[in-house]
Design a protein around this motif. Structure first.
Motif, PDB file in Angstrom:
ATOM      1  N   ALA A 156     -42.368 -24.433  46.632  1.00 56.28           N
ATOM      2  CA  ALA A 156     -41.376 -24.690  47.686  1.00 56.28           C
ATOM      3  C   ALA A 156     -40.166 -23.780  47.510  1.00 56.28           C
ATOM      4  N   TYR A 157     -39.732 -23.588  46.278  1.00 53.40           N
ATOM      5  CA  TYR A 157     -38.553 -22.779  45.951  1.00 53.40           C
ATOM      6  C   TYR A 157     -38.774 -21.331  46.374  1.00 53.40           C
ATOM      7  N   ARG A 158     -39.992 -20.844  46.163  1.00 56.02           N
ATOM      8  CA  ARG A 158     -40.292 -19.439  46.480  1.00 56.02           C
ATOM      9  C   ARG A 158     -40.415 -19.216  47.979  1.00 56.02           C
ATOM     10  N   ARG A 159     -40.754 -20.276  48.717  1.00 55.81           N
ATOM     11  CA  ARG A 159     -40.870 -20.147  50.174  1.00 55.81           C
ATOM     12  C   ARG A 159     -39.500 -20.135  50.850  1.00 55.81           C
ATOM     13  N   GLU A 160     -38.477 -20.664  50.130  1.00 56.26           N
ATOM     14  CA  GLU A 160     -37.149 -20.812  50.741  1.00 56.26           C
ATOM     15  C   GLU A 160     -36.545 -19.496  51.203  1.00 56.26           C
TER      16      GLU A 160
ATOM     17  N   VAL B  78     -45.236 -33.598  28.622  1.00 54.96           N
ATOM     18  CA  VAL B  78     -44.298 -32.483  28.615  1.00 54.96           C
ATOM     19  C   VAL B  78     -43.742 -32.306  30.023  1.00 54.96           C
ATOM     20  N   PHE B  79     -42.421 -32.289  30.136  1.00 58.94           N
ATOM     21  CA  PHE B  79     -41.743 -31.983  31.395  1.00 58.94           C
ATOM     22  C   PHE B  79     -41.198 -30.565  31.317  1.00 58.94           C
ATOM     23  N   PHE B  80     -40.942 -29.962  32.479  1.00 64.31           N
ATOM     24  CA  PHE B  80     -40.488 -28.573  32.511  1.00 64.31           C
ATOM     25  C   PHE B  80     -39.228 -28.470  33.354  1.00 64.31           C
ATOM     26  N   GLN B  81     -38.230 -27.752  32.825  1.00 62.64           N
ATOM     27  CA  GLN B  81     -37.012 -27.515  33.592  1.00 62.64           C
ATOM     28  C   GLN B  81     -36.839 -26.015  33.830  1.00 62.64           C
ATOM     29  N   PRO B  82     -36.650 -25.613  35.108  1.00 60.77           N
ATOM     30  CA  PRO B  82     -36.545 -24.190  35.430  1.00 60.77           C
ATOM     31  C   PRO B  82     -35.356 -23.501  34.770  1.00 60.77           C
ATOM     32  N   GLN B  83     -35.560 -22.258  34.384  1.00 59.39           N
ATOM     33  CA  GLN B  83     -34.481 -21.380  33.935  1.00 59.39           C
ATOM     34  C   GLN B  83     -34.389 -20.257  34.968  1.00 59.39           C
ATOM     35  N   VAL B  84     -33.198 -20.098  35.523  1.00 60.11           N
ATOM     36  CA  VAL B  84     -33.016 -19.289  36.721  1.00 60.11           C
ATOM     37  C   VAL B  84     -32.176 -18.056  36.433  1.00 60.11           C
TER      38      VAL B  84
ATOM     39  N   GLU C 253     -45.219 -31.824  39.527  1.00 63.52           N
ATOM     40  CA  GLU C 253     -43.987 -31.675  40.310  1.00 63.52           C
ATOM     41  C   GLU C 253     -43.416 -30.276  40.140  1.00 63.52           C
ATOM     42  N   PHE C 254     -43.510 -29.766  38.931  1.00 64.47           N
ATOM     43  CA  PHE C 254     -42.930 -28.455  38.651  1.00 64.47           C
ATOM     44  C   PHE C 254     -43.621 -27.366  39.458  1.00 64.47           C
ATOM     45  N   SER C 255     -44.944 -27.379  39.500  1.00 67.46           N
ATOM     46  CA  SER C 255     -45.633 -26.315  40.232  1.00 67.46           C
ATOM     47  C   SER C 255     -45.395 -26.461  41.738  1.00 67.46           C
TER      48      SER C 255
END
Ligand code: C2E
Ligand code: CA
Ligand code: CA
Ligand code: CA
Length: 279
Positions: A275-279, A41-47, A268-270
């Protein structure tokens, strides 16, 4: 000329045989894939369009064969749907997604809603309510964090039954989404009858923004309509900053697309989230 015709026929029948053989080959390998544990299962973010925060993710199945090849769902989901294998695959994806979601919660990650695709077969011809109930109980994943995506075609096939199944699922506390919206023929009147929480605008409408004014009109109309029906609205296939800017002016709620990230494996998702939240 006669010969030419015969040759052409021979060519077509060879082509057909080749296609048929490939299908059968995929079917046989797919049966084994489930047992061999080759599905992922791969995960794609919903923003959130407004804040840029990642609020959810869509679970998308991948098939990683022993030879290291990754087979995309567009190549095997239609075959799985026709052969009935889709129910086993879909149930596995549901379970794996809930298991992973529970693991992330236990690791202290902020709660994300996880969306799982249900095929028409799985929705109409299996006891989906019992399966979802059992999966939520056994994995300990909260119902309100699970979203189930259904295509228009699944909902239009056997209307009365479909409505009943949707209500049964909704009573469990899961969210329900209509996927690929705009590619089928559902009317506004019909949508109003359904206990749907989310509307996903099909990628085909987003693709040519800002170059096709017609597509922009349609997208704006779908967003306005979803809001009137008090549904959350997600645009899929967002690849450019211009597309996102347009969605912002129309107050679309969420978006999903390569602009943020392609679908990623759980690890990779986690890492991406952190990284995204640190930006
Ligand atoms: P879908 O449900 O419409 O999923 C979105 C597809 O768009 C995904 O393709 C995703 O990788 C792709 N996508 C996301 N963002 C972008 C973008 O910005 N640009 C472009 N060009 N594409 C983008 P994927 O993963 O290959 O899945 C294809 C289809 O296979 C899905 O379409 C869905 O219908 C089906 N599928 C995938 N996983 C499952 C599953 O577990 N169960 C069922 N029944 N169907 C599944
Ligand atoms: Ca989907
Ligand atoms: Ca879709
Ligand atoms: Ca699609």
């Amino acid at each position: 000329a006669k010969n030419e015709g015969r040759n052409r026929f021979k060519y077509f029948s060879e082509e057909l045989t080749r296609a048929a053989r490939e299908r059968i080959d995929i079917e046989i390998r797919l049966r084994q894939a489930i047992e061999l544990g080759e599905l992922r299962v791969f995960f794609q973010p919903q923003v959130d369009v407004e804040t840029g925060e990642i609020l959810a993710a869509e679970a998308l199945v991948r098939w990683q064969t022993a030879t290291g090849e990754t087979v995309l769902p567009t190549r095997f989901i239609p075959i799985a749907e026709e052969t009935g294998l889709i129910t086993a695959i879909g149930n596995w994806v549901l379970r794996e997604t809930c298991r992973q979601g529970r693991e992330w919660l236990d690791a202290g990650l902020p709660p994300l809603r996880l969306a799982v695709n249900l095929s028409p077969q799985q929705f109409l011809h299996s006891d989906i309510r019992a399966e979802v109930t059992k999966t939520l109980r056994e994995t300990g994943f909260p119902a309100h964090l699970l979203e189930l995506e259904l295509t228009e075609s699944a909902l239009m096939k056997r209307e009365k039954e479909a409505i009943q199944i949707l209500h049964n699922l909704h009573d469990l506390g899961v969210h329900l989404a209509i996927d690929d919206f705009g590619t089928g023929y559902s009317s506004l009147a019909y949508l109003k009858l359904l206990p749907l929480d989310v509307l996903k605008i099909d990628r085909s409408f987003i693709e040519d923004i800002p170059h096709h004014t017609d597509d922009m009109e349609i997208t704006a109309t779908i967003i306005a309509m979803a809001k009137n029906l008090r549904m959350r609205v997600i645009a899929e296939g967002v690849e450019t900053a211009e597309q996102l800017a347009f969605l912002k002016t129309r107050q679309c709620d969420l978006y999903q697309g390569f602009l943020t990230s392609a679908p990623l494996c759980a690890l990779e998702f986690s890492a991406f989230l952190a990284a995204y939240r640190r930006e």
